[in-house]
Each structure stands twice: as C-alpha cells, then as structure tokens.
Design an enzyme around this catalytic site. Structure first.
Site, mmCIF file in Angstrom:
data_model
loop_
_atom_site.group_PDB
_atom_site.id
_atom_site.type_symbol
_atom_site.label_atom_id
_atom_site.label_comp_id
_atom_site.label_asym_id
_atom_site.label_seq_id
_atom_site.Cartn_x
_atom_site.Cartn_y
_atom_site.Cartn_z
ATOM 1 C CB THR A 10 -0.952 0.019 1.210
ATOM 2 O OG1 THR A 10 -0.190 0.019 2.413
ATOM 3 C CG2 THR A 10 -1.883 -1.187 1.196
ATOM 4 C CG ASP A 11 -0.974 4.742 -1.809
ATOM 5 O OD1 ASP A 11 -1.748 4.614 -0.830
ATOM 6 O OD2 ASP A 11 -1.376 5.117 -2.924
ATOM 7 C CB ALA A 12 1.146 7.880 1.999
#
Length: 132
Positions: A10-12
């Site tokens: 996942t990203d931020a």
C-alpha cells in the site's frame, strides 16, 4: 491465484500502490503457466524467456490493506513468437474487477533474439482460455 494485500503493498493513502499491480500480474502469469504444467524457470533453462513488450492497464477501483485478491488470466492471441493475455485483479470477496490489463510477451533466446514459442507452451496456450 489468490493472495492477500499486505501493508508493504500500500501507499500513504492506504490503497495498493499502482506499480504493485505489475507484480500481481507477473505472479498471475507464472501461476497460469504452472497450472498448465509449465515452469518459467524450465523454459528459461531451455533458452526461452518472455519479456513484456506491451502492456495496457485500466484502474477501476482500489484494493486496500487485507483484501483477498485473485488474478484471472485469459489467452487472447497466440502468434509464432508472441502471445497476448488479458488479466484481471479481482477482489475475491465480491468478485469485483479492480484492475484490468492486457499484456503481450515475446519469446526470445539469450541475446534477446526472437524465437518461436516452444511447442509445449504453444500447446498450453492454445488449449485453455481462462485460468483463475
């Protein structure tokens, strides 16, 4: 092929980072061949490797942490030296397609010189249309 989304995917914003789908598709292609009795490693040992030469991706909805995903792979075209697959990343829980893609791979020998598809691969690609 099913797998879980982990934090590292996942990203931020908490959704699967777009570039991770390339890896998901790659795993799906390898498992597709494995289920047909073929090994990417064995094919490479025979002097046949398959670089991606074209890819189109449509992002429809996000996958998020802990989703259980599935990669569906379908053969759409087989040539003498290349083949094209349609792939989808689907959320297993509800069957929703999150990402769709079309990928073309070409068969090359060491030195990146094109070669015909190995006979066993050609037979496998022509005998199936979809693997989940």
């Amino acid at each position: 092929m099913e797998f879980r989304v982990y934090y590292e995917d996942t990203d931020a914003g908490g959704v699967v980072y777009h570039a991770r789908y390339l890896g998901f598709f790659e795993r799906g292609r390898c498992e597709f061949l494995r289920r047909k009795g073929l090994s990417v490693r064995a094919l490479a040992d025979q002097g046949a490797v398959f670089p991606v030469v074209r890819m189109e991706i449509d992002f429809k909805a996000p996958a998020v942490l802990d989703d259980l995903l599935r990669v569906d792979t379908e053969v759409v075209e087989v040539g003498k030296t290349s083949f094209t697959l349609e792939q989808r990343v689907v959320r297993a829980e509800d069957g929703k397609t999150l990402v769709g893609g079309r990928v073309t791979l070409v068969c090359v020998r060491p030195g990146m010189k094109p070669r015909r598809l190995p006979e066993e691969l050609l037979e496998a690609l022509q005998s199936v249309t979809k693997i989940e």
